[in-house]
Each structure stands twice: as C-alpha cells, then as structure tokens.
Design a protein around this motif. Sequence first.
Motif, short mmCIF file in Angstrom:
data_model
loop_
_atom_site.label_atom_id
_atom_site.label_comp_id
_atom_site.label_asym_id
_atom_site.label_seq_id
_atom_site.Cartn_x
_atom_site.Cartn_y
_atom_site.Cartn_z
N ARG A 64 0.85 -1.19 0.00
CA ARG A 64 0.00 0.00 0.00
C ARG A 64 0.88 1.24 0.00
O ARG A 64 1.96 1.24 0.57
N ILE A 65 0.37 2.27 -0.62
CA ILE A 65 1.04 3.57 -0.55
C ILE A 65 0.39 4.35 0.57
O ILE A 65 -0.81 4.60 0.55
N THR A 66 1.19 4.70 1.56
CA THR A 66 0.63 5.45 2.68
C THR A 66 0.50 6.91 2.29
O THR A 66 1.39 7.48 1.66
N PRO A 67 -0.63 7.52 2.64
CA PRO A 67 -0.80 8.94 2.30
C PRO A 67 0.16 9.80 3.11
O PRO A 67 0.51 9.46 4.23
N PRO A 68 0.58 10.91 2.54
CA PRO A 68 1.48 11.80 3.28
C PRO A 68 0.76 12.43 4.46
O PRO A 68 -0.45 12.64 4.43
N LEU A 147 -5.97 15.92 -5.04
CA LEU A 147 -5.28 14.68 -4.71
C LEU A 147 -6.20 13.76 -3.91
O LEU A 147 -6.22 12.54 -4.14
N ASP A 148 -6.95 14.32 -2.99
CA ASP A 148 -7.90 13.52 -2.22
C ASP A 148 -8.97 12.90 -3.11
O ASP A 148 -9.35 11.74 -2.94
#
Length: 171
Positions: A64-68, A147-148
């Motif tokens: 998974r790509i963790t959100p900043p 982005l969201d």
Amino acid sequence: QRYVRHLGRDDGRDFQTNAHKMTSQNLANALKAKLSANCKCDTGPCGLKAGQAASSQKLHGHNRITPPKRENPWVKLMKLTFTGVFNVLLWSCVAAEVALIVFYQEEVKEGQPEKEADFVTPSLLSFVIVSAALLQWYTEMQAEALLDSLTAMQSKKQVRVVRQKDDGSRD
C-alpha cells in the motif's frame, strides 16, 4: 526493493524502482519468481511461493502507498506568510520602515502644523505579502483537494495473484 539492492543503486529516495525498465525474465530473476513461457502465468508453475510472499510481506509490509501526513491548514498559512527567505526580507523592510517613521519623526515645532506619519508604504507592503501567501495557500489547498479526490477514485478491488504451493501446484 530487493532488486534495487541487487543492482547496487541507492540514491537516498524513499522508494526506488527500475522494474519498468527491466525485461520480464530479468525482473522474475531479481524477485526470485517463476514465469511461464508466455509471461502470463496462465499455465505451469508461476509466481512466488507462498512462503516467499509471506516473508516479503513481513519484511516490507502490505503493498500500500501510505498517504502523506497533512499539516494543519492554519499552520501552513502562517508558515507561508512569515517564513521563507524572501518573506523574511520583506517583513524586515516593513519593520524597518515603521521603525524609521516612529524613531525619526520630526519634533513638532511651536506654531507649525503637526506632520502625519506616512504608514501607507508599510501597510501596502504588508498587504502584498499577506495576499501572496493567501494565494499560494489557496492553491495548495485546491491541489490537496484534487489529490484527495484522485485517491478516492482508486479501486478497492483485490488484485489476482498466482502462488505456488509447496508441492509445485498453483494456488
């Protein structure tokens, strides 16, 4: 990440990949996976063994790509307004102009009308600094909102994977 270390490249980024530049067979060799002749894993032993996949997940975590992490919008606005080399220079100019007005105001002599201090220039400069910071802050808030919305469009559908059982059959 294993194939990045295998190739001996590390430039300090959080995530590195050359997978898109490698041939299918070279990528399979770097990942210690098996591919079928047509590289589609539709027949024969293919993919990672279940143990390999479990150890990779234990080592690297979920895929998974963790959100900043997001900064408080008001803190971001204050940073945009009062920090940065250029803004610090502009605010010091405003402070210097106000100091010059206050400290070097001519003394009022008897019989002469009182001169008013000129606070227009520092006021306008302050307005310009705050306006530029507000514009940049608003633009960054819009970019975060976009982005969201793109993140919300990502599919929650599970991806099909091929695993080899210990006896060599496919799972």
